[in-house]
Scaffold this motif. Structure first.
Motif, PDB file in Angstrom:
ATOM      1  N   ASP A 172       0.908  -1.238   0.045  1.00  0.00           N
ATOM      2  CA  ASP A 172       0.010  -0.012  -0.165  1.00  0.00           C
ATOM      3  C   ASP A 172       0.968   1.293  -0.010  1.00  0.00           C
ATOM      4  OD1 ASP A 172      -2.274  -1.599   0.031  1.00  0.00           O
ATOM      5  OD2 ASP A 172      -2.605  -1.327   2.228  1.00  0.00           O
ATOM      6  N   LEU A 173       1.900   1.138   0.619  1.00  0.00           N
ATOM      7  CA  LEU A 173       2.687   2.551   0.716  1.00  0.00           C
ATOM      8  C   LEU A 173       3.575   2.680  -0.460  1.00  0.00           C
ATOM      9  CD1 LEU A 173       4.298   4.811   2.433  1.00  0.00           C
ATOM     10  CD2 LEU A 173       5.907   2.831   3.231  1.00  0.00           C
ATOM     11  N   THR A 174       4.160   1.728  -1.061  1.00  0.00           N
ATOM     12  CA  THR A 174       5.152   1.827  -2.063  1.00  0.00           C
ATOM     13  C   THR A 174       4.533   1.679  -3.606  1.00  0.00           C
ATOM     14  OG1 THR A 174       5.664  -0.826  -2.169  1.00  0.00           O
ATOM     15  CG2 THR A 174       6.970   0.783  -0.699  1.00  0.00           C
ATOM     16  N   GLY A 175       3.376   1.008  -3.562  1.00  0.00           N
ATOM     17  CA  GLY A 175       2.963   0.533  -5.083  1.00  0.00           C
ATOM     18  C   GLY A 175       3.358  -0.652  -5.577  1.00  0.00           C
ATOM     19  N   VAL A 337       6.911   8.028  -2.033  1.00  0.00           N
ATOM     20  CA  VAL A 337       7.291   6.660  -1.860  1.00  0.00           C
ATOM     21  C   VAL A 337       6.866   5.954  -3.245  1.00  0.00           C
ATOM     22  CG1 VAL A 337       7.311   4.675  -0.726  1.00  0.00           C
ATOM     23  CG2 VAL A 337       7.256   6.982   0.540  1.00  0.00           C
ATOM     24  N   LYS A 338       5.815   6.176  -3.645  1.00  0.00           N
ATOM     25  CA  LYS A 338       5.595   5.265  -5.077  1.00  0.00           C
ATOM     26  C   LYS A 338       6.343   5.879  -5.961  1.00  0.00           C
ATOM     27  CE  LYS A 338       0.725   4.029  -3.832  1.00  0.00           C
ATOM     28  NZ  LYS A 338       1.000   4.447  -2.228  1.00  0.00           N
ATOM     29  N   ALA A 339       6.538   7.153  -6.179  1.00  0.00           N
ATOM     30  CA  ALA A 339       7.360   7.718  -7.151  1.00  0.00           C
ATOM     31  C   ALA A 339       8.798   7.306  -7.215  1.00  0.00           C
ATOM     32  CB  ALA A 339       7.471   9.247  -7.318  1.00  0.00           C
ATOM     33  N   LEU A 344      13.167   3.168  -9.512  1.00  0.00           N
ATOM     34  CA  LEU A 344      14.199   2.092  -9.298  1.00  0.00           C
ATOM     35  C   LEU A 344      14.278   1.251 -10.595  1.00  0.00           C
ATOM     36  CD1 LEU A 344      14.367   1.446  -5.720  1.00  0.00           C
ATOM     37  CD2 LEU A 344      15.701   3.091  -6.961  1.00  0.00           C
ATOM     38  N   ILE A 345      13.045   1.044 -11.266  1.00  0.00           N
ATOM     39  CA  ILE A 345      12.902   0.202 -12.413  1.00  0.00           C
ATOM     40  C   ILE A 345      12.724   0.833 -13.652  1.00  0.00           C
ATOM     41  CG2 ILE A 345      12.393  -2.090 -11.087  1.00  0.00           C
ATOM     42  CD1 ILE A 345       9.329  -1.413 -11.737  1.00  0.00           C
TER      43      ILE A 345
END
Length: 477
Positions: A172-175, A337-339, A344-345
């Motif tokens: 939920d926090l990171t997507g 955080v999601k952005a 990173l990928i």
């Protein structure tokens, strides 16, 4: 005594060990590792495939438990060796996501500070390390209310629920859709750190802390067992407290990966056997994780290494409970955080909602520092200064030469931009639509004379901001 800040060393050991020819040849020895149904049914990928988001994402969890994976209390002599008491909170004090991007050989790992204040599965908000205990307690209560009396069945179902709640809170926090799960506890750390013969680390200065048992000299050194635990546990007396401890954990994990992949471990039958035995005794993996297929995907990991980072955070002394002014947490902006995780990928982050988010305005911003002067290492040192003040900051490289310095920010971040400018000696500020949402840009000119202009201390200039990877030893606080 502070809650233990241990790390998921065993989970990483599985990853790096499995990514080698030695690991492939001996992987059958890990058949006895404990399993649990942590990943949603139907959510796993097919052998040899990468998930739809372009990466394989593994959640490494370090749980503050004084019991083994079967629920048996750790022996008194082990607890004494670890310098901990018999009682501990059932919290997940280390959360690290390993991202294995599709088509690359470099694994990227990012830490989530244990006190990040987030939405909880099932409703409400709390520190993310509480998700496990909340999920576990809710499931145990549900089963008892339904008439279940088998204690072993209740305990196992509750553990599964706690692990699932932790996974859900991270997603939920990171997507990030978590594909696999690895959990370790104190016993894992104790046994694996000794099995590999210790891990090389480096400290900028000597440090001693009664609460953690840390007592280390400055400079390079090798730690294992109780000393290794004290190294990753210490937070008192460190700049940034828990964030500095996260960096300690990352340095240790990088060293562990390097040690596991070294000829000294892989070519030593005794060390290899001890490592395999330690993993079998003390690690829990999700039951959808096919290690043989995973090894086939990971054959190139040792060439690219592992790079560590931490999610962007805001106020690290966030007063989240009006009824308890002393209670603090780490403020995070889920959009930022999601952005970060998406970056990173190399995939595009979700488009932000119109206007600044309340969390970003309140403090969850990233500060990018560029050097437009001839002073070598200036951006790195200034980024370290800002990090010590509670900001998420990074050195963004060199900029086109200019004489004066400036702090730029987008709409809604004027107050935070002014704070950064003041901390750096009263720099000029400028609102700019070109600055990405949730970011502040600092450009350091040739006449900059504020904090960080001169290097000092026992570590090389810029060491505080050096990227942590498995390819070398970085000195930390």
């Amino acid at each position: 005594m502070h809650v233990l800040g241990k790390i998921a060393v065993a989970g990483l050991a599985v990853v790096v060990f499995g990514g080698t020819a030695y690991g492939y040849a001996n992987l059958h020895a890990l058949d006895q590792v404990s399993r649990d149904s942590v990943i949603d049914a139907g959510g796993e990928t097919k052998p040899g495939e990468q998930p739809a988001d372009g990466s394989l994402d593994i959640l490494l969890v370090g749980r503050d438990s004084r019991a083994d994976q079967q629920g048996n209390p750790l022996p008194a002599d082990v607890l004494r060796e670890l310098r901990v008491g018999a009682n501990g909170d059932d919290l997940t004090d280390t959360l690290i996501v390993l991202r294995i991007p599709n088509g690359t050989k470099e694994v990227k790992a990012f830490s989530i500070p244990r006190d990040s204040y987030v939405s909880m599965p099932g409703g409400g908000r709390d520190k993310i390390n509480a998700a496990f205990a909340r999920g576990k307690a809710a499931e145990a209560r549900r089963l008892r209310n339904a008439g279940e009396t088998d204690k072993a069945k209740i305990n196992q179902s509750a553990l599964t629920a706690g692990r699932r709640a932790t996974r859900q809170a991270v997603e939920d926090l990171t997507g990030v859709k978590i594909d696999h799960f690895a959990e370790v506890n104190l016993l894992s750390f104790y046994e694996i750190s000794k099995a590999v013969g210790g891990v090389d680390v480096c400290l900028k200065r000597a440090t001693k802390d009664e609460n953690s048992g840390a007592d280390f000299q400055a400079g390079p050194q090798r730690v294992s067992g109780a000393d290794a635990l004290a190294f990753v546990r210490q937070r008192d007396g460190l700049p940034g407290t828990d964030l500095a401890r996260v960096r300690r954990q990352q340095v240790f994990l990088a060293g562990l990966a390097r040690q596991v992949l070294s000829a000294g471990t892989l070519a030593d039958p005794g060390k290899l056997s001890d490592l395999i035995d330690a993993v079998k005794r003390s690690v829990v993996l999700d039951d959808s994780w096919n290690l043989l297929d995973f090894v086939a995907q990971m054959r190139g990991i040792s060439g690219g290494g592992i790079r560590f980072a931490t999610i962007p955070v805001g106020n690290v002394d966030y007063r989240y409970d009006p009824a308890n002014p002393k209670a603090t947490a780490v403020q995070v902006d889920p959009a930022a955080v999601k952005a970060f995780a998406a970056s990173l990928i190399g995939t595009a982050a979700p488009a932000p909602a119109p206007g600044p988010s309340p969390a970003a305005s309140a403090g969850a911003v990233s500060v990018d520092v560029s050097n437009a002067s001839p002073k070598e290492g200036l951006a790195v040192r200034v980024a370290g200064v800002l990090r010590d003040k509670g900001f998420t900051s990074r050195a963004a490289g060199n900029a086109a030469p200019r004489r004066t310095s400036v702090v730029r920010f987008g709409p809604g971040l004027a107050e935070r931009g002014a704070e950064v400018a003041k901390l750096l000696g009263g720099l000029a500020t400028q609102q700019s639509a070109s600055v990405p949402a949730g970011h502040i840009e600092v450009v350091l000119g040739t006449v900059y004379s504020g904090p960080g202009v001169a290097s000092g201390g026992g570590a090389p200039a810029g060491a505080a901001d050096d990227p942590i990877t498995s390819n070398g030893v970085v000195c930390v606080d």
